[in-house]
Every structure is written in C-alpha cells, then in structure tokens.
Design a protein around this motif. Structure first.
Motif, PDB file in Angstrom:
ATOM      1  N   THR A  86      94.600  -7.311  49.535  1.00  0.00           N
ATOM      2  CA  THR A  86      95.256  -5.929  49.347  1.00  0.00           C
ATOM      3  C   THR A  86      94.280  -5.097  48.769  1.00  0.00           C
ATOM      4  OG1 THR A  86      97.207  -7.313  48.620  1.00  0.00           O
ATOM      5  CG2 THR A  86      96.955  -4.833  47.847  1.00  0.00           C
ATOM      6  N   ASN A  87      93.257  -5.530  48.067  1.00  0.00           N
ATOM      7  CA  ASN A  87      92.510  -4.588  47.517  1.00  0.00           C
ATOM      8  C   ASN A  87      91.533  -3.909  48.605  1.00  0.00           C
ATOM      9  OD1 ASN A  87      93.116  -4.760  45.052  1.00  0.00           O
ATOM     10  ND2 ASN A  87      91.694  -6.600  44.441  1.00  0.00           N
ATOM     11  N   ILE A  88      90.989  -4.523  49.490  1.00  0.00           N
ATOM     12  CA  ILE A  88      90.332  -4.586  50.604  1.00  0.00           C
ATOM     13  C   ILE A  88      91.096  -3.380  51.496  1.00  0.00           C
ATOM     14  CG2 ILE A  88      89.358  -5.106  52.893  1.00  0.00           C
ATOM     15  CD1 ILE A  88      87.487  -6.042  50.441  1.00  0.00           C
ATOM     16  N   GLY A  89      92.358  -3.669  51.613  1.00  0.00           N
ATOM     17  CA  GLY A  89      93.072  -2.623  52.424  1.00  0.00           C
ATOM     18  C   GLY A  89      93.347  -1.339  51.779  1.00  0.00           C
ATOM     19  N   LEU A  90      93.550  -1.474  50.592  1.00  0.00           N
ATOM     20  CA  LEU A  90      93.687   0.025  49.749  1.00  0.00           C
ATOM     21  C   LEU A  90      92.279   0.740  49.896  1.00  0.00           C
ATOM     22  CD1 LEU A  90      95.702  -0.870  46.734  1.00  0.00           C
ATOM     23  CD2 LEU A  90      96.517   0.561  48.643  1.00  0.00           C
ATOM     24  N   VAL A  91      91.086   0.047  49.776  1.00  0.00           N
ATOM     25  CA  VAL A  91      89.961   0.702  49.802  1.00  0.00           C
ATOM     26  C   VAL A  91      89.646   1.245  51.038  1.00  0.00           C
ATOM     27  CG1 VAL A  91      87.621   0.302  49.537  1.00  0.00           C
ATOM     28  CG2 VAL A  91      88.968  -0.375  47.677  1.00  0.00           C
ATOM     29  N   VAL A  92      90.034   0.441  52.135  1.00  0.00           N
ATOM     30  CA  VAL A  92      89.746   0.931  53.429  1.00  0.00           C
ATOM     31  C   VAL A  92      90.583   2.095  53.717  1.00  0.00           C
ATOM     32  CG1 VAL A  92      89.987   0.374  55.781  1.00  0.00           C
ATOM     33  CG2 VAL A  92      88.864  -1.372  54.402  1.00  0.00           C
ATOM     34  N   PHE A  93      91.792   2.223  53.486  1.00  0.00           N
ATOM     35  CA  PHE A  93      93.010   3.159  53.534  1.00  0.00           C
ATOM     36  C   PHE A  93      92.317   4.547  52.955  1.00  0.00           C
ATOM     37  CE2 PHE A  93      95.756   5.925  51.313  1.00  0.00           C
ATOM     38  CZ  PHE A  93      96.418   6.252  52.482  1.00  0.00           C
ATOM     39  N   GLY A  94      91.882   4.446  51.715  1.00  0.00           N
ATOM     40  CA  GLY A  94      91.212   5.646  51.000  1.00  0.00           C
ATOM     41  C   GLY A  94      90.060   6.167  51.763  1.00  0.00           C
ATOM     42  N   PHE A  95      89.269   5.354  52.112  1.00  0.00           N
ATOM     43  CA  PHE A  95      87.753   5.923  53.131  1.00  0.00           C
ATOM     44  C   PHE A  95      88.198   6.381  54.231  1.00  0.00           C
ATOM     45  CE2 PHE A  95      85.432   3.170  49.825  1.00  0.00           C
ATOM     46  CZ  PHE A  95      84.495   4.406  49.540  1.00  0.00           C
ATOM     47  N   VAL A  96      88.859   5.721  54.844  1.00  0.00           N
ATOM     48  CA  VAL A  96      89.544   6.305  56.496  1.00  0.00           C
ATOM     49  C   VAL A  96      90.294   7.421  56.244  1.00  0.00           C
ATOM     50  CG1 VAL A  96      90.532   5.699  58.573  1.00  0.00           C
ATOM     51  CG2 VAL A  96      88.993   4.106  57.357  1.00  0.00           C
ATOM     52  N   ALA A  97      91.134   7.499  55.406  1.00  0.00           N
ATOM     53  CA  ALA A  97      92.247   8.682  55.386  1.00  0.00           C
ATOM     54  C   ALA A  97      91.366   9.854  54.787  1.00  0.00           C
ATOM     55  CB  ALA A  97      93.137   8.308  54.311  1.00  0.00           C
ATOM     56  N   GLY A  98      90.542   9.623  53.819  1.00  0.00           N
ATOM     57  CA  GLY A  98      89.635  10.956  53.301  1.00  0.00           C
ATOM     58  C   GLY A  98      88.760  11.265  54.265  1.00  0.00           C
ATOM     59  N   GLY A  99      88.060  10.254  55.040  1.00  0.00           N
ATOM     60  CA  GLY A  99      87.012  10.832  56.014  1.00  0.00           C
ATOM     61  C   GLY A  99      87.639  11.619  57.283  1.00  0.00           C
ATOM     62  N   SER A 100      88.961  11.026  57.488  1.00  0.00           N
ATOM     63  CA  SER A 100      89.636  11.484  58.623  1.00  0.00           C
ATOM     64  C   SER A 100      89.948  12.993  58.295  1.00  0.00           C
ATOM     65  CB  SER A 100      90.919  10.773  59.008  1.00  0.00           C
ATOM     66  OG  SER A 100      91.471  11.185  60.038  1.00  0.00           O
ATOM     67  N   TRP A 101      90.560  13.024  57.040  1.00  0.00           N
ATOM     68  CA  TRP A 101      91.029  14.321  56.510  1.00  0.00           C
ATOM     69  C   TRP A 101      89.672  15.482  56.573  1.00  0.00           C
ATOM     70  CZ3 TRP A 101      95.231  16.742  54.859  1.00  0.00           C
ATOM     71  CH2 TRP A 101      95.127  18.099  54.226  1.00  0.00           C
ATOM     72  N   LEU A 102      88.735  15.023  56.207  1.00  0.00           N
ATOM     73  CA  LEU A 102      87.283  15.950  56.119  1.00  0.00           C
ATOM     74  C   LEU A 102      87.162  16.194  57.506  1.00  0.00           C
ATOM     75  CD1 LEU A 102      85.596  14.341  53.148  1.00  0.00           C
ATOM     76  CD2 LEU A 102      86.822  16.395  53.317  1.00  0.00           C
ATOM     77  N   TYR A 103      87.057  15.301  58.372  1.00  0.00           N
ATOM     78  CA  TYR A 103      86.519  15.312  59.529  1.00  0.00           C
ATOM     79  C   TYR A 103      87.509  16.315  60.401  1.00  0.00           C
ATOM     80  CZ  TYR A 103      85.487  14.986  64.797  1.00  0.00           C
ATOM     81  OH  TYR A 103      84.916  15.250  65.993  1.00  0.00           O
ATOM     82  N   CYS A 104      88.817  16.270  60.345  1.00  0.00           N
ATOM     83  CA  CYS A 104      89.781  16.816  61.017  1.00  0.00           C
ATOM     84  C   CYS A 104      89.690  18.437  60.445  1.00  0.00           C
ATOM     85  CB  CYS A 104      91.096  16.293  60.999  1.00  0.00           C
ATOM     86  SG  CYS A 104      92.629  17.024  61.781  1.00  0.00           S
ATOM     87  N   ARG A 105      89.714  18.540  59.151  1.00  0.00           N
ATOM     88  CA  ARG A 105      90.004  19.939  58.535  1.00  0.00           C
ATOM     89  C   ARG A 105      88.457  20.799  58.975  1.00  0.00           C
ATOM     90  NH1 ARG A 105      94.099  22.512  56.952  1.00  0.00           N
ATOM     91  NH2 ARG A 105      92.727  23.346  55.399  1.00  0.00           N
ATOM     92  N   ASN A 106      87.256  20.060  59.152  1.00  0.00           N
ATOM     93  CA  ASN A 106      86.039  20.722  59.411  1.00  0.00           C
ATOM     94  C   ASN A 106      86.298  21.316  61.064  1.00  0.00           C
ATOM     95  OD1 ASN A 106      83.363  21.590  59.406  1.00  0.00           O
ATOM     96  ND2 ASN A 106      82.806  19.910  60.227  1.00  0.00           N
ATOM     97  N   GLU A 107      86.916  20.364  61.966  1.00  0.00           N
ATOM     98  CA  GLU A 107      87.114  20.810  63.181  1.00  0.00           C
ATOM     99  C   GLU A 107      88.194  21.813  63.287  1.00  0.00           C
ATOM    100  OE1 GLU A 107      85.837  19.737  66.106  1.00  0.00           O
ATOM    101  OE2 GLU A 107      84.389  18.875  64.603  1.00  0.00           O
ATOM    102  N   TYR A 108      89.252  21.854  62.485  1.00  0.00           N
ATOM    103  CA  TYR A 108      90.369  22.864  62.393  1.00  0.00           C
ATOM    104  C   TYR A 108      89.609  24.075  61.689  1.00  0.00           C
ATOM    105  CZ  TYR A 108      94.592  25.121  60.831  1.00  0.00           C
ATOM    106  OH  TYR A 108      95.623  26.350  60.616  1.00  0.00           O
ATOM    107  N   ARG A 109      88.977  24.036  60.816  1.00  0.00           N
ATOM    108  CA  ARG A 109      88.293  25.254  60.226  1.00  0.00           C
ATOM    109  C   ARG A 109      87.230  26.156  61.629  1.00  0.00           C
ATOM    110  NH1 ARG A 109      85.998  23.120  56.483  1.00  0.00           N
ATOM    111  NH2 ARG A 109      87.830  22.958  55.082  1.00  0.00           N
ATOM    112  N   GLU A 110      86.489  25.391  62.092  1.00  0.00           N
ATOM    113  CA  GLU A 110      85.794  25.814  63.354  1.00  0.00           C
ATOM    114  C   GLU A 110      86.666  26.445  64.316  1.00  0.00           C
ATOM    115  OE1 GLU A 110      82.464  25.968  63.416  1.00  0.00           O
ATOM    116  OE2 GLU A 110      82.359  25.214  61.317  1.00  0.00           O
ATOM    117  N   ARG A 111      87.680  25.697  64.943  1.00  0.00           N
ATOM    118  CA  ARG A 111      88.675  26.222  65.848  1.00  0.00           C
ATOM    119  C   ARG A 111      89.276  27.577  65.439  1.00  0.00           C
ATOM    120  NH1 ARG A 111      91.404  21.305  66.751  1.00  0.00           N
ATOM    121  NH2 ARG A 111      92.729  22.176  65.009  1.00  0.00           N
TER     122      ARG A 111
END
Length: 140
Positions: A86-111
C-alpha cells in the motif's frame, strides 16, 4: 408578519464588499485565506469543484491511479506484505500523478502560447467574443 409589522423591523445593513488583501511576504497571507465572512470560503469551494475541469487533471489522475495500482500489485505479488504494498502504491501514485501533471501542463502551456501567437499574427479584426482555449475556467 403583516406589511405594517415588516416596516417596523430593523433593516439589515449592507456592507460594501472589500477585496481581500494581496498575498505578500509582509502579511503572510496565502491566496485562499478563509475569513469569517465566507466569501473566500465560497471562492475556494468553487475552485475545488472546478478542479476536475482543469486541463490535465483527469489524465494525470488516471495515470497516477493506474501506476499506483500496478506498483501495489507488483510489490504484493513478490513480497505478500499488504502494508508495504500500500505504501509503495501511494508513493508511485504521487510521483506519477505529479510528474504527469507537470509534463501535461508544460505541453498545454506551449500549445496555448503557439495559439496565442497565431491569433496575434492574424489580421486585426474586431472580434465580438474573446476566443477561449480548451480547459479555461469560466467565471460566472
């Protein structure tokens, strides 16, 4: 209450709405300071309800949930320890969701920047409406 009695009741005083003070280092205010009058609380609630409509929110949450679930299942399959999985799942969720958010927002800003430049290069015509970009918050 009859209309005659209604006139004798004290009328509620209306107060002028003051804009909240700007956030700065001197007054240590955060952008969403909740005060007793409830206006800021309503604004915060409105923002939180509009959060799922924000660009990239849905996709980043789905990537995070999928990766977190996959990480939990993989760790549980190997070690058979539920709390650690469960701890591993929560940590992976946080990193992937945060990283995906930052990447997508950067692409959105460029577009959005490219679209803005394209609109500025168009011959100037008076538009009857302001062009909206997908995912912009609409203030009602």
């Amino acid at each position: 209450c009859t209309p005659e009695q209604n006139d004798s009741l004290p009328k509620p005083q209306t107060q002028k709405q003051q804009s909240p003070p700007k956030a700065s280092k001197e007054n240590n205010l955060v952008p969403f300071n909740i005060q007793e009058n409830g206006d800021d609380a309503q604004e915060l609630t409105k923002t939180l309800y509009n959060l799922p409509r924000a660009p990239c929110f849905r996709s980043s949450m789905l990537w995070g949930i999928g990766a977190g679930l996959g990480g939990s299942i993989a760790h549980f399959a190997v070690n058979r320890r539920i709390p650690k999985a469960t701890n591993i799942g929560l940590v992976v969720f946080g990193f992937v969701a945060g990283g995906s958010w930052l990447y997508c927002r950067n692409e959105y800003r460029e577009r959005r920047k490219l679209l803005k430049e394209a609109f500025e290069k168009q011959p100037h015509k008076k538009l009857k409406y302001k062009p909206e970009f997908p995912g912009d918050f609409k203030s009602n």
